[in-house]
Motif scaffolding. Sequence first.
Motif, mmCIF file in Angstrom:
data_model
loop_
_atom_site.group_PDB
_atom_site.id
_atom_site.type_symbol
_atom_site.label_atom_id
_atom_site.label_comp_id
_atom_site.label_asym_id
_atom_site.label_seq_id
_atom_site.Cartn_x
_atom_site.Cartn_y
_atom_site.Cartn_z
ATOM 1 N N UNK A 1 0.864 -1.187 0.000
ATOM 2 C CA UNK A 1 0.000 0.000 0.000
ATOM 3 C C UNK A 1 0.896 1.231 0.000
ATOM 4 N N UNK A 2 0.632 2.161 -0.899
ATOM 5 C CA UNK A 2 1.361 3.425 -0.931
ATOM 6 C C UNK A 2 0.577 4.429 -0.090
ATOM 7 N N UNK A 3 1.063 4.740 1.116
ATOM 8 C CA UNK A 3 0.305 5.632 2.004
ATOM 9 C C UNK A 3 0.183 7.060 1.466
ATOM 10 N N UNK A 4 1.085 7.458 0.564
ATOM 11 C CA UNK A 4 1.038 8.806 0.003
ATOM 12 C C UNK A 4 -0.260 9.052 -0.768
ATOM 13 N N UNK A 5 -0.821 7.988 -1.344
ATOM 14 C CA UNK A 5 -2.052 8.118 -2.127
ATOM 15 C C UNK A 5 -3.198 7.342 -1.498
ATOM 16 N N UNK A 6 -3.223 7.309 -0.185
ATOM 17 C CA UNK A 6 -4.255 6.581 0.557
ATOM 18 C C UNK A 6 -4.834 7.471 1.647
ATOM 19 N N UNK A 7 -6.104 7.259 1.941
ATOM 20 C CA UNK A 7 -6.759 7.947 3.053
ATOM 21 C C UNK A 7 -7.883 7.057 3.557
ATOM 22 N N UNK A 8 -8.861 7.618 4.252
ATOM 23 C CA UNK A 8 -9.932 6.784 4.806
ATOM 24 C C UNK A 8 -11.000 6.413 3.770
ATOM 25 N N UNK A 9 -10.849 6.873 2.514
ATOM 26 C CA UNK A 9 -11.798 6.527 1.453
ATOM 27 C C UNK A 9 -11.162 5.745 0.313
ATOM 28 N N UNK A 10 -9.837 5.661 0.312
ATOM 29 C CA UNK A 10 -9.130 5.023 -0.799
ATOM 30 C C UNK A 10 -7.747 4.576 -0.365
ATOM 31 N N UNK A 11 -7.232 3.573 -1.080
ATOM 32 C CA UNK A 11 -5.852 3.143 -0.860
ATOM 33 C C UNK A 11 -5.245 2.778 -2.202
ATOM 34 N N UNK A 12 -3.981 3.125 -2.356
ATOM 35 C CA UNK A 12 -3.256 2.821 -3.574
ATOM 36 C C UNK A 12 -2.484 1.519 -3.358
ATOM 37 N N UNK A 13 -2.872 0.474 -4.079
ATOM 38 C CA UNK A 13 -2.217 -0.828 -4.000
ATOM 39 C C UNK A 13 -1.161 -0.870 -5.104
ATOM 40 N N UNK A 14 0.083 -1.115 -4.700
ATOM 41 C CA UNK A 14 1.186 -1.167 -5.654
ATOM 42 C C UNK A 14 1.364 -2.612 -6.101
ATOM 43 N N UNK A 15 1.072 -2.872 -7.371
ATOM 44 C CA UNK A 15 1.243 -4.198 -7.952
ATOM 45 C C UNK A 15 2.648 -4.306 -8.531
ATOM 46 N N UNK A 16 3.092 -3.244 -9.216
ATOM 47 C CA UNK A 16 4.440 -3.168 -9.777
ATOM 48 C C UNK A 16 4.795 -1.690 -9.914
ATOM 49 N N UNK A 17 5.916 -1.411 -10.535
ATOM 50 C CA UNK A 17 6.331 -0.019 -10.722
ATOM 51 C C UNK A 17 5.395 0.753 -11.644
ATOM 52 N N UNK A 18 4.597 0.041 -12.428
ATOM 53 C CA UNK A 18 3.713 0.713 -13.387
ATOM 54 C C UNK A 18 2.249 0.293 -13.284
ATOM 55 N N UNK A 19 1.930 -0.611 -12.358
ATOM 56 C CA UNK A 19 0.551 -1.094 -12.208
ATOM 57 C C UNK A 19 0.082 -0.838 -10.778
ATOM 58 N N UNK A 20 -1.070 -0.177 -10.672
ATOM 59 C CA UNK A 20 -1.618 0.170 -9.368
ATOM 60 C C UNK A 20 -3.112 -0.115 -9.342
ATOM 61 N N UNK A 21 -3.605 -0.521 -8.205
ATOM 62 C CA UNK A 21 -5.035 -0.649 -7.976
ATOM 63 C C UNK A 21 -5.431 0.445 -7.002
ATOM 64 N N UNK A 22 -6.435 1.210 -7.345
ATOM 65 C CA UNK A 22 -6.992 2.165 -6.405
ATOM 66 C C UNK A 22 -8.250 1.510 -5.839
ATOM 67 N N UNK A 23 -8.145 1.056 -4.594
ATOM 68 C CA UNK A 23 -9.313 0.454 -3.954
ATOM 69 C C UNK A 23 -10.066 1.577 -3.251
#
Length: 138
Positions: free
Chosen positions: A28-50
């Motif tokens: 999880x990249x905390x820089x792009x996460x808060x209480x409504x979303x989290x940035x899941x780092x799959x690779x250097x170029x693939x991300x899931x925004x949950x």
Amino acid sequence: MPQMIFVNLPVSDLDRAKAFYEAIGFSINPQFSDDTAACVVVSETIFLMILTHAKFDSFTPLPRADTSASTAALIALTRDSRDAVDDLAAAALAAGGSEPKPATDLGFMYTRTVMDPDGNVFEPFWMDIEAAQTAEKM
């Protein structure tokens, strides 16, 4: 800058979803996460925004898919080997995911289908590119 992909996924329980994705080997990249979303780092170029349902709904005028009744998308992720495919699937199942169908083995390609706790579908797969190209020519 390399091209990147951010896949937005609605989740009903953000903490549960973060734990699931961390359990299958992503971070999880905390820089792009808060209480409504989290940035899941799959690779250097693939991300899931949950995204919580409310946050996801704010991005689209269309209704959110009911993943208990239909499939919204199939997200295929390459793995380095058959064992790596099985490892990701096993981790997903141990973390509360499900496997709605058996593995597919075409010889040159091996795929598993797993669903996260919210019904989002992932297909980790391995493919022998050379063998696939040879099969294509036949």
